[in-house]
Write an enzyme that holds these catalytic residues in place. Sequence first.
Site, PDB file in Angstrom:
ATOM      1  N   ARG A   1       0.814  -1.221   0.000  1.00 43.60           N
ATOM      2  CA  ARG A   1       0.000   0.000   0.000  1.00 43.60           C
ATOM      3  C   ARG A   1       0.853   1.279   0.000  1.00 43.60           C
ATOM      4  NH1 ARG A   1      -5.596  -0.777   1.427  1.00 43.60           N
ATOM      5  NH2 ARG A   1      -6.036  -2.907   0.844  1.00 43.60           N
TER       6      ARG A   1
ATOM      7  N   ARG B   1      -3.713   6.253   0.044  1.00 44.51           N
ATOM      8  CA  ARG B   1      -4.219   7.385   0.829  1.00 44.51           C
ATOM      9  C   ARG B   1      -3.204   8.096   1.702  1.00 44.51           C
ATOM     10  NH1 ARG B   1      -8.929   3.777   3.062  1.00 44.51           N
ATOM     11  NH2 ARG B   1      -7.229   2.321   2.698  1.00 44.51           N
TER      12      ARG B   1
ATOM     13  N   ARG C   1      -7.238  11.290  -7.036  1.00 44.10           N
ATOM     14  CA  ARG C   1      -8.419  10.455  -6.823  1.00 44.10           C
ATOM     15  C   ARG C   1      -9.658  11.256  -6.414  1.00 44.10           C
ATOM     16  NH1 ARG C   1      -9.282   5.882  -4.612  1.00 44.10           N
ATOM     17  NH2 ARG C   1     -11.371   6.697  -4.864  1.00 44.10           N
TER      18      ARG C   1
ATOM     19  N   ASP D   1      -6.841  -3.263  -7.126  1.00 42.78           N
ATOM     20  CA  ASP D   1      -7.378  -3.809  -5.882  1.00 42.78           C
ATOM     21  C   ASP D   1      -7.649  -5.291  -6.102  1.00 42.78           C
ATOM     22  OD1 ASP D   1      -8.432  -2.992  -3.090  1.00 42.78           O
ATOM     23  OD2 ASP D   1      -9.938  -4.369  -3.888  1.00 42.78           O
TER      24      ASP D   1
ATOM     25  N   TYR E   1     -14.736 -12.563   0.634  1.00 43.75           N
ATOM     26  CA  TYR E   1     -15.489 -11.372   0.213  1.00 43.75           C
ATOM     27  C   TYR E   1     -16.758 -11.767  -0.547  1.00 43.75           C
ATOM     28  CZ  TYR E   1     -12.320  -7.600   1.546  1.00 43.75           C
ATOM     29  OH  TYR E   1     -11.605  -6.687   2.261  1.00 43.75           O
TER      30      TYR E   1
HETATM   31  O1  LIG Z   1     -10.776   1.628   4.079  1.00 44.01           O
HETATM   32  C1  LIG Z   1     -11.367   1.702   2.997  1.00 44.01           C
HETATM   33  O2  LIG Z   1     -11.855   2.732   2.526  1.00 44.01           O
HETATM   34  C2  LIG Z   1     -11.473   0.434   2.156  1.00 44.01           C
HETATM   35  C3  LIG Z   1     -10.112  -0.145   1.966  1.00 44.01           C
HETATM   36  C4  LIG Z   1     -10.067  -1.372   1.060  1.00 44.01           C
HETATM   37  C5  LIG Z   1      -9.984  -1.331  -0.334  1.00 44.01           C
HETATM   38  N1  LIG Z   1      -9.815  -2.628  -0.792  1.00 44.01           N
HETATM   39  C6  LIG Z   1      -9.794  -3.481   0.245  1.00 44.01           C
HETATM   40  C7  LIG Z   1     -10.015  -2.716   1.419  1.00 44.01           C
HETATM   41  C8  LIG Z   1     -10.150  -3.299   2.785  1.00 44.01           C
HETATM   42  C9  LIG Z   1      -8.980  -3.021   3.665  1.00 44.01           C
HETATM   43  O3  LIG Z   1      -7.873  -2.783   3.167  1.00 44.01           O
HETATM   44  O4  LIG Z   1      -9.186  -3.084   4.877  1.00 44.01           O
HETATM   45  C10 LIG Z   1      -9.566  -4.946   0.107  1.00 44.01           C
HETATM   46  C11 LIG Z   1      -8.129  -5.261  -0.142  1.00 44.01           C
HETATM   47  N2  LIG Z   1      -7.336  -4.676  -1.077  1.00 44.01           N
HETATM   48  C12 LIG Z   1      -6.060  -5.209  -1.003  1.00 44.01           C
HETATM   49  C13 LIG Z   1      -6.056  -6.214  -0.029  1.00 44.01           C
HETATM   50  C14 LIG Z   1      -4.835  -7.024   0.315  1.00 44.01           C
HETATM   51  C15 LIG Z   1      -4.146  -6.479   1.515  1.00 44.01           C
HETATM   52  O5  LIG Z   1      -3.908  -5.268   1.614  1.00 44.01           O
HETATM   53  O6  LIG Z   1      -3.855  -7.304   2.390  1.00 44.01           O
HETATM   54  C16 LIG Z   1      -7.343  -6.251   0.508  1.00 44.01           C
HETATM   55  C17 LIG Z   1      -7.853  -7.187   1.564  1.00 44.01           C
HETATM   56  C18 LIG Z   1      -7.374  -6.755   2.866  1.00 44.01           C
HETATM   57  C19 LIG Z   1      -8.419  -6.742   3.893  1.00 44.01           C
HETATM   58  O7  LIG Z   1      -9.601  -6.684   3.592  1.00 44.01           O
HETATM   59  O8  LIG Z   1      -8.014  -6.759   5.074  1.00 44.01           O
HETATM   60  C20 LIG Z   1      -4.880  -4.941  -1.820  1.00 44.01           C
HETATM   61  C21 LIG Z   1      -4.680  -3.594  -2.357  1.00 44.01           C
HETATM   62  N3  LIG Z   1      -5.548  -2.547  -2.402  1.00 44.01           N
HETATM   63  C22 LIG Z   1      -4.935  -1.505  -3.025  1.00 44.01           C
HETATM   64  C23 LIG Z   1      -3.682  -1.945  -3.465  1.00 44.01           C
HETATM   65  C24 LIG Z   1      -2.801  -1.168  -4.379  1.00 44.01           C
HETATM   66  C25 LIG Z   1      -1.890  -0.178  -3.814  1.00 44.01           C
HETATM   67  O9  LIG Z   1      -1.918   0.119  -2.633  1.00 44.01           O
HETATM   68  O10 LIG Z   1      -1.102   0.273  -4.641  1.00 44.01           O
HETATM   69  C26 LIG Z   1      -3.494  -3.242  -3.001  1.00 44.01           C
HETATM   70  C27 LIG Z   1      -2.345  -4.232  -3.112  1.00 44.01           C
HETATM   71  C28 LIG Z   1      -1.047  -3.780  -3.321  1.00 44.01           C
HETATM   72  C29 LIG Z   1      -0.384  -3.118  -2.160  1.00 44.01           C
HETATM   73  O11 LIG Z   1      -0.417  -3.613  -1.047  1.00 44.01           O
HETATM   74  O12 LIG Z   1       0.258  -2.097  -2.416  1.00 44.01           O
HETATM   75  C30 LIG Z   1      -5.467  -0.144  -3.269  1.00 44.01           C
HETATM   76  C31 LIG Z   1      -6.636   0.283  -2.492  1.00 44.01           C
HETATM   77  N4  LIG Z   1      -7.789  -0.448  -2.318  1.00 44.01           N
HETATM   78  C32 LIG Z   1      -8.674   0.310  -1.580  1.00 44.01           C
HETATM   79  C33 LIG Z   1      -8.096   1.579  -1.342  1.00 44.01           C
HETATM   80  C34 LIG Z   1      -8.781   2.699  -0.632  1.00 44.01           C
HETATM   81  C35 LIG Z   1      -9.771   3.312  -1.569  1.00 44.01           C
HETATM   82  C36 LIG Z   1      -9.632   4.760  -1.755  1.00 44.01           C
HETATM   83  O13 LIG Z   1      -8.530   5.327  -1.938  1.00 44.01           O
HETATM   84  O14 LIG Z   1     -10.687   5.396  -1.805  1.00 44.01           O
HETATM   85  C37 LIG Z   1      -6.835   1.565  -1.912  1.00 44.01           C
HETATM   86  C38 LIG Z   1      -5.805   2.654  -1.876  1.00 44.01           C
HETATM   87  C39 LIG Z   1      -5.273   2.773  -0.456  1.00 44.01           C
HETATM   88  O15 LIG Z   1      -5.058   1.735   0.196  1.00 44.01           O
HETATM   89  O16 LIG Z   1      -5.114   3.899   0.017  1.00 44.01           O
HETATM   90  C40 LIG Z   1     -10.007  -0.150  -1.206  1.00 44.01           C
END
Ligand SMILES: O=C(O)CCc1c2[nH]c(c1CC(=O)O)Cc1[nH]c(c(CC(=O)O)c1CCC(=O)O)Cc1[nH]c(c(CC(=O)O)c1CCC(=O)O)Cc1[nH]c(c(CCC(=O)O)c1CC(=O)O)C2
Length: 354
Positions: free
Chosen positions: A37, A41, A50, A86, A161
């Site tokens: 990540r 954010r 975004r 994601d 999920y």
């Molecule tokens: O809190 C929220 O608003 C929802 C967050 C959420 C998302 N997918 C999700 C979750 C559940 C969670 O992580 O707890 C669901 C999600 N996405 C992901 C995972 C795997 C993990 O983190 O263990 C998971 C599952 C983790 C879980 O649910 O605990 C993977 C993910 N999301 C993402 C990325 C890409 C990246 O970071 O470059 C990556 C993978 C690469 C990495 O780790 O870098 C991107 C992502 N997805 C998401 C967001 C937030 C959305 C936004 O900016 O409006 C974002 C950006 C960010 O993290 O700031 C949405």
Amino acid sequence: MPAPCAWHDRGVTLQDSPFLRACRRLPVDRTPVWYMRQAGRSLPEYRRVRADVPMLEACARPDMIVEITMQPVRRHGVDAAIYFSDIVVPLKAIGLDLDIKSGVGPVVADPIRDADGIKRLRELEPDDVSFVTEAVGTLVGELGPTPLIGFAGAPFTLASYLIEGGPSKNHERTKALMYGEPELWNDLMRRLSVITLEFLKVQVAAGAGAVQLFDSWVGALSAEDYRASVLPHTAWIFERLGELDVPRIHFGVGTGELLSLLSEAGADVVGVDWRVPLDKAAQRVQPATALQGNLDPAALFAPWEVVAERARDVLTRGRAAEGHIFNLGHGVLPNTDPDMLTRLTEFVHEESQT
Ligand SMILES: O=C(O)CCc1c2[nH]c(c1CC(=O)O)Cc1[nH]c(c(CC(=O)O)c1CCC(=O)O)Cc1[nH]c(c(CC(=O)O)c1CCC(=O)O)Cc1[nH]c(c(CCC(=O)O)c1CC(=O)O)C2
């Protein structure tokens, strides 16, 4: 602010990059570092681009994917980029009705809980994700000798999920299906494995230099249940990825009791969360496995001296592994001060220089 690829100027090629060398357990002149990540954010430049674009739309637009993936590479000088997406993107691409709700996570409109639901999981065609091919192609050009990590969610985490309909604390419906209807469960896991493998293959075909499989929630399982109901499917994915000749990373949270099995699934690198010190983790994984991790993401909210001390401890313990890639024990928390990450990157590079 460090240059995007400080060693670019020294004529270093992609295959010589510290990240790919450490994944292959070859000697490195400094420990490579990147952060799960790292895009997202925590970065004001991410929040700006975004501002008016919903998450899943951003994940389907090559211009946004390229910009967001590059942001942490430019800012922190990390040793690898991770493709911005994601874990639910391939599921959306095959037509499932799902969205990502701010502050919640992925939400599935019509959860999958029976044979009819499982049939909705068709195979993923490369054309379903042509935006991935385009974005990865542009990214590898921009990144030059800095590797791009492709990624996907693993079948268990995706299944949870889909079955629960969104994030879940106890995974009760998921476990009920897994324990109670093993045939349906295996059908679901097989279909998700095929989708996951194809999604990773598309990224590698377009130029990703490594892949990471996130089984974020698999720590909810006992070792016995993991072995019986998850391991065969992830092992199938890793075996087929082995034909692509890129390092394979496998990561899960709360997997202390599962590390040896996780490693049996066949990855080249096992990602460790912050709960197990790397020297202990090194004893639990298979021989010829590198480790990735594992500073507690919450430690970045403590004063710098504490962060530095803990990072030094991670580096010291990481020497017990056959190869070490520095990372956090899970993703960067959204309120993290990005300057802390830049400073940490410099610190890891300096401390580990040989
Ligand atoms: O809190 C929220 O608003 C929802 C967050 C959420 C998302 N997918 C999700 C979750 C559940 C969670 O992580 O707890 C669901 C999600 N996405 C992901 C995972 C795997 C993990 O983190 O263990 C998971 C599952 C983790 C879980 O649910 O605990 C993977 C993910 N999301 C993402 C990325 C890409 C990246 O970071 O470059 C990556 C993978 C690469 C990495 O780790 O870098 C991107 C992502 N997805 C998401 C967001 C937030 C959305 C936004 O900016 O409006 C974002 C950006 C960010 O993290 O700031 C949405």
